[in-house]
Write a protein that holds these residues in place. Structure first.
Motif, mmCIF file in Angstrom:
data_model
loop_
_atom_site.group_PDB
_atom_site.id
_atom_site.type_symbol
_atom_site.label_atom_id
_atom_site.label_comp_id
_atom_site.label_asym_id
_atom_site.label_seq_id
_atom_site.Cartn_x
_atom_site.Cartn_y
_atom_site.Cartn_z
ATOM 1 N N ASN A 1 -20.189 35.025 -36.538
ATOM 2 C CA ASN A 1 -19.121 35.218 -35.660
ATOM 3 C C ASN A 1 -19.873 35.346 -34.285
ATOM 4 O O ASN A 1 -20.839 35.938 -33.854
ATOM 5 C CB ASN A 1 -18.217 36.463 -35.610
ATOM 6 C CG ASN A 1 -17.462 36.653 -34.550
ATOM 7 O OD1 ASN A 1 -16.478 36.051 -34.468
ATOM 8 N ND2 ASN A 1 -17.927 37.671 -33.645
ATOM 9 N N ASN B 1 -19.781 35.374 -29.874
ATOM 10 C CA ASN B 1 -18.835 35.405 -28.496
ATOM 11 C C ASN B 1 -19.683 35.477 -27.238
ATOM 12 O O ASN B 1 -20.773 35.939 -27.160
ATOM 13 C CB ASN B 1 -18.262 36.910 -28.625
ATOM 14 C CG ASN B 1 -17.219 37.407 -27.628
ATOM 15 O OD1 ASN B 1 -16.321 36.544 -27.617
ATOM 16 N ND2 ASN B 1 -17.723 38.031 -26.806
ATOM 17 N N SER C 1 -19.198 35.325 -22.760
ATOM 18 C CA SER C 1 -18.652 35.343 -21.653
ATOM 19 C C SER C 1 -19.174 35.144 -20.365
ATOM 20 O O SER C 1 -20.423 35.436 -20.397
ATOM 21 C CB SER C 1 -17.865 36.989 -21.628
ATOM 22 O OG SER C 1 -18.822 38.004 -21.520
ATOM 23 N N ASN D 1 -14.957 32.513 -28.248
ATOM 24 C CA ASN D 1 -15.336 33.223 -29.496
ATOM 25 C C ASN D 1 -15.165 32.272 -30.580
ATOM 26 O O ASN D 1 -14.063 31.656 -30.533
ATOM 27 C CB ASN D 1 -14.415 34.320 -29.772
ATOM 28 C CG ASN D 1 -14.670 35.136 -31.024
ATOM 29 O OD1 ASN D 1 -13.886 34.808 -32.237
ATOM 30 N ND2 ASN D 1 -15.559 36.180 -30.833
ATOM 31 N N ASP E 1 -15.351 32.464 -34.683
ATOM 32 C CA ASP E 1 -15.166 33.512 -35.796
ATOM 33 C C ASP E 1 -15.897 32.693 -37.037
ATOM 34 O O ASP E 1 -16.386 31.560 -37.043
ATOM 35 C CB ASP E 1 -13.895 34.126 -36.093
ATOM 36 C CG ASP E 1 -13.056 33.072 -36.925
ATOM 37 O OD1 ASP E 1 -13.425 32.005 -37.268
ATOM 38 O OD2 ASP E 1 -11.949 33.446 -37.026
#
Length: 201
Positions: A49, A51, A53, A81, A83
């Protein structure tokens, strides 16, 4: 001769320090940038996973005098994101607003304390596999202290130490149109630190 050189250097340094301040009519241009990445993976598994930003907060201000600056800004945040099943989620947040700052030079140094009050209106959404799932509207009011260092007369580095703030947000579930209102009071002086740069023209 040495004394003369030292005196000249002190005089020059003192002149530079004296000029290291905001003057009426100056234009302040600057902002903050933040980038964050995170990933987790189960041991011996192939997928993980991830992520990421990214946010940028530009601002432009006008100096009313040597202490007060009034201006506008825009906080933005983009999130991505992915997964373990390769499902992609994207988040978008944009919040334009206004701010006012009060600066106080620390003696004859190149440091200045400031207090900033700002208000913004935000909007954004969350998409999963390119389908909009939720959207929101928000209103934020904050008061924050900080410190500025004048590297030169036209270049400043600043640090902001958290804030006191109030936030209202309305979330809308796109599938049903259901809306939820959220209210939040923040006291973050010991939890946040933001670093930024400003230019004076």
């Amino acid at each position: 001769m040495k004394k003369l050189i030292v005196m000249a250097a002190v005089a020059l340094f003192g002149t530079q320090v004296a000029k290291a301040q905001i003057s009426k009519g100056d234009i302040l241009l600057g902002g903050n940038v933040n980038v964050a990445t995170h990933s987790d993976k189960v041991k011996d598994a192939d997928k993980k996973n991830t992520n990421t930003s990214f946010g940028i907060s530009p601002k432009v201000g006008y100096a009313l005098n040597s202490n007060w600056v009034l201006g506008v800004f825009a906080d933005t945040d983009f999130g991505f994101n992915k997964d373990k099943n390769d499902v992609k989620t994207k988040t978008l947040s944009i919040a334009p607003g206004i701010f006012v700052r009060n600066y106080h030079m620390l003696g004859q140094s190149k440091f200045a304390f400031y207090a900033e009050a700002n208000a913004s209106y935000g909007f954004g959404n969350t998409k999963v596999a390119d389908n909009k799932i939720t959207s929101f509207n928000s209103f934020n009011v904050n008061v924050a202290p900080g410190i500025t260092y004048f590297v030169t007369k036209h270049f400043m580095v600043e640090g902001q130490f958290g804030n006191i703030g109030y936030a209202w947000q309305q979330d809308k579930l796109e599938a049903t149109g259901a809306k939820t209102n959220n209210n939040d009071f923040k006291f973050n002086f010991t939890k946040q630190f933001r670093l930024g740069v400003n230019f004076l023209f």
